[in-house]
Design a protein around this motif. Sequence first.
Motif, mmCIF file in Angstrom:
data_model
loop_
_atom_site.group_PDB
_atom_site.id
_atom_site.type_symbol
_atom_site.label_atom_id
_atom_site.label_comp_id
_atom_site.label_asym_id
_atom_site.label_seq_id
_atom_site.Cartn_x
_atom_site.Cartn_y
_atom_site.Cartn_z
ATOM 1 N N ILE A 93 -6.233 -0.229 -0.740
ATOM 2 C CA ILE A 93 -5.435 0.037 0.466
ATOM 3 C C ILE A 93 -6.173 -0.436 1.715
ATOM 4 N N MET A 94 -7.484 -0.177 1.755
ATOM 5 C CA MET A 94 -8.265 -0.636 2.909
ATOM 6 C C MET A 94 -8.260 -2.159 2.986
ATOM 7 N N ALA A 96 -8.073 2.818 -5.650
ATOM 8 C CA ALA A 96 -6.863 2.813 -4.820
ATOM 9 C C ALA A 96 -7.235 2.766 -3.339
ATOM 10 N N THR A 97 -8.255 3.566 -2.925
ATOM 11 C CA THR A 97 -8.681 3.574 -1.522
ATOM 12 C C THR A 97 -9.166 2.197 -1.097
ATOM 13 N N THR A 137 -8.868 7.116 -7.745
ATOM 14 C CA THR A 137 -8.752 7.266 -6.285
ATOM 15 C C THR A 137 -9.625 6.271 -5.537
ATOM 16 N N PRO A 147 0.806 -1.230 0.000
ATOM 17 C CA PRO A 147 0.000 0.000 0.000
ATOM 18 C C PRO A 147 0.841 1.284 0.000
ATOM 19 N N VAL A 153 0.637 4.190 -3.000
ATOM 20 C CA VAL A 153 0.349 5.617 -2.807
ATOM 21 C C VAL A 153 1.544 6.470 -3.214
#
Lengths: 136, 209
Positions: free
Chosen positions: A68-69, A64-65, A61, A49, A53
């Motif tokens: 990452i979560m 990607a969010t 976005t 992650p 970023v």
Amino acid sequence: MSAHTSTDTLASGTHAHPNPDAHGDGHDHGTRRTYLIGFALSVILTAIPFWLVMGDVIADTTIATLVIMGFGVVQIFVHMVYFLHMNTKSEGGWTMMAAIFTIIIIVIALSGSLWVMFHLNTNMMPGHIMNPADLI
Amino acid sequence: MSSHATTAEGEAPQFYELVPHHHAPHGSTQIGFWIYLMSDCLIFASLFAIYGVLGGNFAAGPSPEHLFNLQLVAVSTGALLLSSITYGFAMLDMDEGKKTGTLVWLVITGILGAVFLGLTLYEFYHMIHEGAVPQRSAFLSAFFVLVGTHALHVTFGILWLVTLLVQIGAKGLIPANKIRVQCLSMFWHFLDVIWIGVFTVVYLMGMLR
């Protein structure tokens, strides 16, 4: 049940190392191997992650969010299993029960707060009033 | 009446224990400490909820991409992650009864924790120096409360660790000290779990926003 457990405790009392968890269950402390596996997994799950970023790898976005979560959730489970030694048997299952209860409360608190406040923000936006005549 | 029926079946109900029921000393400490950690988890959950709600309210002030230095966060995350495995090695040495090994690994863990704490405080100092103080915007208030509470936990973890070093040095690996090391182990790994949430939600998602 209780009489059986106490005989177990008495039997294990002769052991060289008095085990404080002799009551009913064994507490798994893991081995050098499981710690190293957990560490390797968490390094990988942290590095990816950060790389995503810092390197601007995913343009979208939202995607990607979510990615990452996802990595964060997986890493939390890796820590729970390999470092906190969570399993269904320790303390007769009560650690797992407490954890599940806590997770339920957390999910309700987080999702509820975000959901309510998001809608509140949306409804309070000045741009939300499409027709000025509605104000009268 | 129901007891009458039970005895009639020939099995005398037994409501007390004939064999003395010994609980091992500190037998319930671990589950008790686990319940404490779960309640601490709820504190962090509410702080995360606050950050989630207020994290976008910059009040025309600085936003995450102006404030956060991801290289710094990566280094402090690495320090905390390393401290998790060094604590694990301390636990393994303790199980094998190696007092010196336990102490050495605990000292390394404490140093890594101090590195993490130092980097967090440096970041706070840097932000406050630039005028990004907690009262500047709702985002900054939520940020300082969430990350500050975690840093406070690490501070108390280090204090506890130093206390344990003294206790193990004085009394050795007695059962009471072993229980303390096990509880601090849970606390330390729990802080690492919280930090995963912090760097994911605050730092990484903040830079994407």
